[in-house]
Design an enzyme around this catalytic site. Structure first.
Site, PDB file in Angstrom:
ATOM      1  N   ASP A  20     -51.361  41.256  40.348  1.00  0.00           N
ATOM      2  CA  ASP A  20     -51.215  40.031  41.146  1.00  0.00           C
ATOM      3  C   ASP A  20     -50.909  40.337  42.614  1.00  0.00           C
ATOM      4  OD1 ASP A  20     -51.692  38.140  39.129  1.00  0.00           O
ATOM      5  OD2 ASP A  20     -49.611  38.150  38.474  1.00  0.00           O
ATOM      6  N   LYS A  65     -45.776  36.975  30.909  1.00  0.00           N
ATOM      7  CA  LYS A  65     -45.866  38.166  31.765  1.00  0.00           C
ATOM      8  C   LYS A  65     -44.659  39.105  31.652  1.00  0.00           C
ATOM      9  CE  LYS A  65     -48.886  36.128  35.255  1.00  0.00           C
ATOM     10  NZ  LYS A  65     -49.225  36.046  36.681  1.00  0.00           N
TER      11      LYS A  65
END
Ligand code: ATR
Length: 300
Positions: free
Chosen positions: A122, A86
């Site tokens: 997220d 990420k």
């Protein structure tokens, strides 16, 4: 090449057919074979008649640059990025959305005609799920976030936009909590504390969120907080979805608290990615049904 989401020419209800217009999507991670994203996203494509197919790609760290080149060359429209890429994927993208830049991590890539744009869905996925399932408004609420890692960072950033009274960040190592609180000090009232202050902080919070791996399979008998630490009426929230109800949530539920598990965040981060890629609302119920069935060991 046109990367937009084209509907199936054929009968989508019958599952649609992969043809010469099918657009590719996928998730990268290391490992990645455990991922529920492919079944969830392919269900979403079927449900909305998008002519797309979504696969899991096992990409190692030293293959990230080549992968980004492959995405451009093959016209892969959308990619989800999971652990451990990420942060490192960011240097191979052409543009980073401001929220993802502030969080310092990307979990979703959109390919706009060869230009790769990174987003982070997220934190916003978490907040959407929390509001839908457990706490319709966070404004004016006292929030306690346990943990100060990558997941906590995305969540604190998204929660800050909801105007809570304050967000207390409790972490085993105080330094990381201080760093996180410092990073977003301009967005909300943030207070870092060490784990020693956790019980007292729990007693003052309207919403307690576990972002650590404490309680995750196989350590299902662990909990980050003691039973009875939450004040009456407080909401207990856990990012873990394996198990679906952690010990933290099971104990809170026994005491009458509203509880919120991690599955909703997983579904909603995917739903928001789907919306970035296709411009269509995501079929959230169908996505949840598919993931739940898979988690329960059934074929969906
Ligand atoms: P993620 O991306 O899932 O947030 P991470 O960045 O590695 O993963 O962060 C993990 C977080 O969980 C950290 O806040 C970590 O605490 P430390 O900063 O002190 O390491 C916390 N954590 C992990 N295991 C823990 C445990 N057994 N007890 C308490 N905190 C724990």
């Amino acid at each position: 090449m046109n990367y937009s989401a084209e509907p199936f020419a054929g009968n989508a209800a019958a599952g649609g057919a992969i043809d010469s217009h099918t657009v590719l999507y996928g998730v990268i991670g290391d490992p990645v074979r455990h991922s529920k994203s492919p079944i969830m996203m392919n269900r979403a494509f079927r449900e909305t008649s998008v002519n797309g197919v979504y696969a899991a790609f096992h990409i190692k760290e030293d293959q990230l640059a080549a992968f980004a080149g492959g995405v451009r060359a093959m016209g892969i429209r959308g990619v989800n990025v999971t652990i451990p890429h990420k942060v490192n994927i960011m240097k191979y993208l052409d543009e980073i959305d401001p929220a993802a830049a502030a969080i310092g991590a990307v979990n979703t890539i959109v390919n706009e005609d060869g230009k790769l744009i990174g987003y982070n869905t997220d934190g916003v996925g978490y907040v959407r799920s929390l509001k839908e399932e457990a706490m319709p408004s966070i404004a004016g609420k006292r929030v306690l976030v346990i943990g100060a890692g990558g997941a906590a960072r995305g969540i604190v950033h998204a929660l800050a936009a909801e105007r809570p009274e304050r967000i207390v960040i409790a972490n085993r190592s105080l330094g990381k909590a201080e760093e996180l609180a410092g990073a977003f000090a301009n967005l909300a009232e943030l207070e870092p504390i060490a784990s020693g202050g956790l019980e007292e902080a729990c007693g003052q919070a309207d919403l307690v969120i576990n972002t650590t791996s404490v309680g995750m399979y196989p350590n299902v008998d662990e909990s980050p907080v003691g039973k009875g630490w939450l004040k009456e009426g407080a909401v207990a929230s856990d990012l873990i979805y394996n198990p679906l109800a952690t010990r933290f949530l099971r104990e809170a539920e026994q005491l009458g608290h509203t509880v919120h598990g991690g599955l909703g965040m997983f579904i909603q981060q995917g739903a928001i990615a789907f919306e970035h890629w296709t411009g269509k609302p995501a079929p959230v119920q169908a996505m949840r049904e598919t993931v739940l069935a898979a988690l329960n060991g059934q074929r969906s």
